[in-house]
Design a protein around this motif. Sequence first.
Motif, PDB file in Angstrom:
ATOM      1  N   SER A   1      16.040   5.467  30.854  1.00 38.86           N
ATOM      2  CA  SER A   1      16.955   5.234  29.738  1.00 38.86           C
ATOM      3  C   SER A   1      18.358   4.957  30.232  1.00 38.86           C
ATOM      4  CB  SER A   1      16.978   6.451  28.809  1.00 38.86           C
ATOM      5  OG  SER A   1      15.728   6.619  28.196  1.00 38.86           O
ATOM      6  N   ALA A   2      19.019   4.053  29.519  1.00 39.37           N
ATOM      7  CA  ALA A   2      20.429   3.761  29.764  1.00 39.37           C
ATOM      8  C   ALA A   2      21.166   3.968  28.447  1.00 39.37           C
ATOM      9  CB  ALA A   2      20.608   2.325  30.241  1.00 39.37           C
ATOM     10  N   THR A   3      22.248   4.726  28.492  1.00 38.87           N
ATOM     11  CA  THR A   3      23.059   4.954  27.300  1.00 38.87           C
ATOM     12  C   THR A   3      24.388   4.235  27.484  1.00 38.87           C
ATOM     13  OG1 THR A   3      23.866   7.051  28.216  1.00 38.87           O
ATOM     14  CG2 THR A   3      21.956   7.168  26.761  1.00 38.87           C
ATOM     15  N   LEU A   4      24.727   3.397  26.525  1.00 36.69           N
ATOM     16  CA  LEU A   4      25.932   2.571  26.645  1.00 36.69           C
ATOM     17  C   LEU A   4      27.041   3.012  25.698  1.00 36.69           C
ATOM     18  CD1 LEU A   4      24.243  -0.913  27.152  1.00 36.69           C
ATOM     19  CD2 LEU A   4      25.014   0.731  28.859  1.00 36.69           C
ATOM     20  N   ASP A   5      26.906   4.173  25.091  1.00 37.54           N
ATOM     21  CA  ASP A   5      27.931   4.878  24.324  1.00 37.54           C
ATOM     22  C   ASP A   5      28.270   4.297  22.952  1.00 37.54           C
ATOM     23  OD1 ASP A   5      28.327   6.966  26.181  1.00 37.54           O
ATOM     24  OD2 ASP A   5      29.568   5.643  27.388  1.00 37.54           O
ATOM     25  N   ASN A   6      28.499   3.000  22.847  1.00 37.01           N
ATOM     26  CA  ASN A   6      28.898   2.448  21.548  1.00 37.01           C
ATOM     27  C   ASN A   6      28.430   0.997  21.425  1.00 37.01           C
ATOM     28  OD1 ASN A   6      30.978   0.688  22.706  1.00 37.01           O
ATOM     29  ND2 ASN A   6      32.152   2.566  23.027  1.00 37.01           N
ATOM     30  N   LYS A   7      28.544   0.463  20.217  1.00 38.16           N
ATOM     31  CA  LYS A   7      28.023  -0.874  19.946  1.00 38.16           C
ATOM     32  C   LYS A   7      28.735  -1.953  20.763  1.00 38.16           C
ATOM     33  CE  LYS A   7      26.727  -1.430  15.784  1.00 38.16           C
ATOM     34  NZ  LYS A   7      25.467  -0.781  16.009  1.00 38.16           N
ATOM     35  N   GLU A   8      30.037  -1.811  20.972  1.00 39.62           N
ATOM     36  CA  GLU A   8      30.770  -2.799  21.781  1.00 39.62           C
ATOM     37  C   GLU A   8      30.190  -2.880  23.190  1.00 39.62           C
ATOM     38  OE1 GLU A   8      35.201  -3.407  23.706  1.00 39.62           O
ATOM     39  OE2 GLU A   8      35.036  -2.295  21.834  1.00 39.62           O
ATOM     40  N   ASN A   9      29.988  -1.729  23.816  1.00 38.98           N
ATOM     41  CA  ASN A   9      29.401  -1.707  25.164  1.00 38.98           C
ATOM     42  C   ASN A   9      27.970  -2.243  25.149  1.00 38.98           C
ATOM     43  OD1 ASN A   9      31.759  -0.515  26.050  1.00 38.98           O
ATOM     44  ND2 ASN A   9      30.889   1.530  26.206  1.00 38.98           N
ATOM     45  N   LEU A  10      27.222  -1.882  24.104  1.00 35.08           N
ATOM     46  CA  LEU A  10      25.841  -2.346  24.002  1.00 35.08           C
ATOM     47  C   LEU A  10      25.789  -3.866  23.932  1.00 35.08           C
ATOM     48  CD1 LEU A  10      22.843  -1.252  23.543  1.00 35.08           C
ATOM     49  CD2 LEU A  10      23.261  -1.886  21.177  1.00 35.08           C
TER      50      LEU A  10
ATOM     51  N   CYS B   1      10.290  -1.121  35.456  1.00 37.46           N
ATOM     52  CA  CYS B   1       9.951  -1.007  34.036  1.00 37.46           C
ATOM     53  C   CYS B   1       9.014  -2.140  33.623  1.00 37.46           C
ATOM     54  CB  CYS B   1      11.210  -1.045  33.174  1.00 37.46           C
ATOM     55  SG  CYS B   1      12.281   0.385  33.419  1.00 37.46           S
ATOM     56  N   ALA B   2       7.941  -1.786  32.925  1.00 31.56           N
ATOM     57  CA  ALA B   2       6.981  -2.780  32.443  1.00 31.56           C
ATOM     58  C   ALA B   2       7.529  -3.534  31.240  1.00 31.56           C
ATOM     59  CB  ALA B   2       5.672  -2.102  32.076  1.00 31.56           C
ATOM     60  N   CYS B   3       8.367  -2.877  30.453  1.00 30.97           N
ATOM     61  CA  CYS B   3       9.011  -3.517  29.311  1.00 30.97           C
ATOM     62  C   CYS B   3      10.327  -2.807  29.048  1.00 30.97           C
ATOM     63  CB  CYS B   3       8.112  -3.496  28.077  1.00 30.97           C
ATOM     64  SG  CYS B   3       7.748  -1.849  27.475  1.00 30.97           S
ATOM     65  N   VAL B   4      11.190  -3.464  28.290  1.00 34.53           N
ATOM     66  CA  VAL B   4      12.507  -2.914  27.979  1.00 34.53           C
ATOM     67  C   VAL B   4      12.749  -3.066  26.483  1.00 34.53           C
ATOM     68  CG1 VAL B   4      15.004  -3.104  28.377  1.00 34.53           C
ATOM     69  CG2 VAL B   4      13.402  -3.540  30.253  1.00 34.53           C
ATOM     70  N   LEU B   5      13.209  -1.985  25.862  1.00 36.73           N
ATOM     71  CA  LEU B   5      13.550  -2.009  24.445  1.00 36.73           C
ATOM     72  C   LEU B   5      15.025  -1.658  24.284  1.00 36.73           C
ATOM     73  CD1 LEU B   5      10.516   0.071  23.144  1.00 36.73           C
ATOM     74  CD2 LEU B   5      10.762  -2.414  23.103  1.00 36.73           C
ATOM     75  N   VAL B   6      15.719  -2.396  23.438  1.00 39.91           N
ATOM     76  CA  VAL B   6      17.116  -2.088  23.098  1.00 39.91           C
ATOM     77  C   VAL B   6      17.094  -1.448  21.721  1.00 39.91           C
ATOM     78  CG1 VAL B   6      19.423  -3.015  22.724  1.00 39.91           C
ATOM     79  CG2 VAL B   6      17.943  -4.044  24.462  1.00 39.91           C
ATOM     80  N   ILE B   7      17.622  -0.225  21.619  1.00 40.79           N
ATOM     81  CA  ILE B   7      17.603   0.544  20.393  1.00 40.79           C
ATOM     82  C   ILE B   7      19.031   0.645  19.859  1.00 40.79           C
ATOM     83  CG2 ILE B   7      16.917   2.727  19.320  1.00 40.79           C
ATOM     84  CD1 ILE B   7      14.609   1.344  20.823  1.00 40.79           C
ATOM     85  N   TRP B   8      19.218   0.143  18.625  1.00 41.82           N
ATOM     86  CA  TRP B   8      20.531   0.285  18.004  1.00 41.82           C
ATOM     87  C   TRP B   8      20.380   0.207  16.504  1.00 41.82           C
ATOM     88  CZ3 TRP B   8      24.087  -4.293  17.003  1.00 41.82           C
ATOM     89  CH2 TRP B   8      23.354  -5.459  16.803  1.00 41.82           C
ATOM     90  N   ASP B   9      21.348   0.786  15.792  1.00 46.00           N
ATOM     91  CA  ASP B   9      21.309   0.711  14.347  1.00 46.00           C
ATOM     92  C   ASP B   9      22.011  -0.569  13.899  1.00 46.00           C
ATOM     93  OD1 ASP B   9      23.916   1.342  14.871  1.00 46.00           O
ATOM     94  OD2 ASP B   9      23.899   3.278  13.864  1.00 46.00           O
ATOM     95  N   LEU B  10      21.905  -0.881  12.628  1.00 46.58           N
ATOM     96  CA  LEU B  10      22.552  -2.077  12.108  1.00 46.58           C
ATOM     97  C   LEU B  10      24.067  -1.907  12.100  1.00 46.58           C
ATOM     98  CD1 LEU B  10      20.199  -2.795   9.094  1.00 46.58           C
ATOM     99  CD2 LEU B  10      20.198  -3.893  11.335  1.00 46.58           C
ATOM    100  N   ARG B  11      24.753  -3.016  12.138  1.00 46.03           N
ATOM    101  CA  ARG B  11      26.216  -2.933  12.050  1.00 46.03           C
ATOM    102  C   ARG B  11      26.617  -2.297  10.720  1.00 46.03           C
ATOM    103  NH1 ARG B  11      29.206  -6.202  15.657  1.00 46.03           N
ATOM    104  NH2 ARG B  11      27.852  -7.658  16.729  1.00 46.03           N
ATOM    105  N   PRO B  12      27.563  -1.360  10.767  1.00 44.27           N
ATOM    106  CA  PRO B  12      27.999  -0.737   9.499  1.00 44.27           C
ATOM    107  C   PRO B  12      28.749  -1.743   8.644  1.00 44.27           C
ATOM    108  CG  PRO B  12      29.212   0.174  11.370  1.00 44.27           C
ATOM    109  CD  PRO B  12      28.201  -0.798  11.904  1.00 44.27           C
TER     110      PRO B  12
ATOM    111  N   ILE C   1       8.748   2.605  30.820  1.00 46.82           N
ATOM    112  CA  ILE C   1       9.363   1.856  29.733  1.00 46.82           C
ATOM    113  C   ILE C   1      10.870   2.030  29.829  1.00 46.82           C
ATOM    114  CG2 ILE C   1       9.562   1.635  27.225  1.00 46.82           C
ATOM    115  CD1 ILE C   1       6.719   2.916  27.102  1.00 46.82           C
ATOM    116  N   GLY C   2      11.594   0.921  29.820  1.00 44.38           N
ATOM    117  CA  GLY C   2      13.051   0.958  29.829  1.00 44.38           C
ATOM    118  C   GLY C   2      13.572   1.016  28.409  1.00 44.38           C
ATOM    119  N   LEU C   3      14.497   1.923  28.167  1.00 42.56           N
ATOM    120  CA  LEU C   3      15.106   2.078  26.852  1.00 42.56           C
ATOM    121  C   LEU C   3      16.618   2.004  26.997  1.00 42.56           C
ATOM    122  CD1 LEU C   3      12.975   5.126  25.641  1.00 42.56           C
ATOM    123  CD2 LEU C   3      12.667   2.740  24.962  1.00 42.56           C
TER     124      LEU C   3
END
Length: 70
Positions: A34-43, A59-70, A3-5
Amino acid sequence: MTIGLIFECGPQGADQQVCEYLAAQIRPGAAFTSATLDNKENLLRDAGNVAARMPKDGCACVLVIWDLRP
């Protein structure tokens, strides 16, 4: 199954650690890339390219994990 995250946190950030743990509980035996892109702009800028590459890397599937914009 692999799984790609993609995260907006830095390497080994809290989001990555928690999500990998939870995903492993839901899908025992799964591997994670997993890939970490550091901040929302990079994401927002880079997640599409990273996500497009992950299936090519097995990867069989990929999920993008992020919180809502502040």
